[in-house]
Design a protein around this motif. Structure first.
Motif, mmCIF file in Angstrom:
data_model
loop_
_atom_site.group_PDB
_atom_site.id
_atom_site.type_symbol
_atom_site.label_atom_id
_atom_site.label_comp_id
_atom_site.label_asym_id
_atom_site.label_seq_id
_atom_site.Cartn_x
_atom_site.Cartn_y
_atom_site.Cartn_z
ATOM 1 N N SER A 63 78.042 16.852 -2.460
ATOM 2 C CA SER A 63 78.600 16.006 -0.724
ATOM 3 C C SER A 63 77.078 15.816 -0.138
ATOM 4 O O SER A 63 75.851 15.509 -1.069
ATOM 5 N N ARG A 64 77.007 14.618 -0.179
ATOM 6 C CA ARG A 64 75.396 13.525 -0.396
ATOM 7 C C ARG A 64 74.356 14.301 1.160
ATOM 8 O O ARG A 64 73.589 14.602 1.068
ATOM 9 N N GLU A 65 74.563 15.359 2.176
ATOM 10 C CA GLU A 65 75.112 16.032 2.777
ATOM 11 C C GLU A 65 74.067 17.492 1.929
ATOM 12 O O GLU A 65 72.485 17.778 2.526
ATOM 13 N N GLN A 66 74.307 17.890 1.374
ATOM 14 C CA GLN A 66 74.243 18.814 0.450
ATOM 15 C C GLN A 66 72.737 18.648 -0.513
ATOM 16 O O GLN A 66 72.026 18.949 -0.653
ATOM 17 N N GLU A 67 73.278 16.910 -1.344
ATOM 18 C CA GLU A 67 71.988 16.433 -1.575
ATOM 19 C C GLU A 67 71.014 15.692 -0.765
ATOM 20 O O GLU A 67 69.942 16.791 -1.525
ATOM 21 N N VAL A 68 71.325 15.888 -0.225
ATOM 22 C CA VAL A 68 69.918 15.467 1.019
ATOM 23 C C VAL A 68 69.512 16.681 1.207
ATOM 24 O O VAL A 68 68.138 17.117 1.145
ATOM 25 N N ASP A 69 70.004 17.991 1.924
ATOM 26 C CA ASP A 69 69.444 19.407 1.943
ATOM 27 C C ASP A 69 68.256 19.959 0.766
ATOM 28 O O ASP A 69 67.516 20.478 0.642
ATOM 29 N N ARG A 70 69.762 19.876 -0.153
ATOM 30 C CA ARG A 70 68.390 20.835 -1.542
ATOM 31 C C ARG A 70 67.200 19.508 -1.866
ATOM 32 O O ARG A 70 66.398 19.975 -2.225
ATOM 33 N N LEU A 71 67.160 18.060 -1.859
ATOM 34 C CA LEU A 71 66.207 16.765 -2.459
ATOM 35 C C LEU A 71 64.776 17.413 -1.343
ATOM 36 O O LEU A 71 63.981 17.086 -1.329
ATOM 37 N N LEU A 72 64.871 17.131 -0.080
ATOM 38 C CA LEU A 72 65.037 18.051 1.195
ATOM 39 C C LEU A 72 63.601 19.885 1.236
ATOM 40 O O LEU A 72 62.487 19.288 0.922
ATOM 41 N N GLY A 73 64.780 20.936 1.084
ATOM 42 C CA GLY A 73 64.280 21.258 0.047
ATOM 43 C C GLY A 73 62.777 21.030 -0.538
ATOM 44 O O GLY A 73 62.180 22.438 -1.467
ATOM 45 N N LEU A 74 63.459 21.014 -1.886
ATOM 46 C CA LEU A 74 62.054 20.395 -3.028
ATOM 47 C C LEU A 74 60.630 19.469 -2.198
ATOM 48 O O LEU A 74 59.987 19.530 -3.056
ATOM 49 N N GLY A 75 61.008 19.031 -0.924
ATOM 50 C CA GLY A 75 59.654 18.598 -0.881
ATOM 51 C C GLY A 75 60.105 17.274 0.328
ATOM 52 O O GLY A 75 58.935 16.370 0.226
ATOM 53 N N ALA A 76 60.966 16.233 -0.280
ATOM 54 C CA ALA A 76 61.076 15.166 -0.140
ATOM 55 C C ALA A 76 61.176 14.555 1.297
ATOM 56 O O ALA A 76 61.515 16.145 2.303
ATOM 57 N N THR A 77 61.166 13.844 2.626
ATOM 58 C CA THR A 77 60.727 13.284 3.159
ATOM 59 C C THR A 77 62.070 12.432 3.798
ATOM 60 O O THR A 77 62.582 11.194 3.125
ATOM 61 N N LEU A 78 62.681 13.086 4.860
ATOM 62 C CA LEU A 78 64.127 11.398 5.507
ATOM 63 C C LEU A 78 63.018 10.528 5.925
ATOM 64 O O LEU A 78 62.101 11.417 6.694
#
Length: 100
Positions: A63-78
């Motif tokens: 899901s979009r939420e899962q992918e956003v969480d994954r990317l945030l965990g890798l250091g991305a910023t919302l």
């Protein structure tokens, strides 16, 4: 046109948005035609998501939420996000490896 002896004619037929979905699906699963078929603008969105997930090495679509969480965990910023009244949503993320 799909059986035409000329490569450019077959390629144009495969990319045609008027190609029936069942034919397009068959072409996407054939190694000889998959590349051209993947450029067809009529690929249904769920099929496109499965193709992208497979290309990324993931067996399933998240899901979009899962992918956003994954990317945030890798250091991305919302940076920005929006949820529309129809339930659709989007997110803009900043790459952690990009320096200003």
């Amino acid at each position: 046109m799909l059986s035409d002896p000329k490569d450019y004619v077959r390629a144009a037929a495969i990319r045609s948005p008027r190609l029936p979905a069942r034919v397009l699906s068959r072409l996407l699963h054939d190694r000889d035609t998959a590349y051209e078929a993947a450029t067809n603008p009529a690929i249904p969105v769920p099929v496109l998501y499965r193709l992208l997930a497979a290309a990324a090495g993931r067996g399933s679509v998240t899901s979009r939420e899962q992918e956003v969480d994954r990317l945030l965990g890798l250091g991305a910023t919302l940076v920005a996000g929006l949820r529309n009244s129809d339930g659709s949503d989007w997110a803009v993320l900043a790459d952690p490896n990009t320096h200003n």
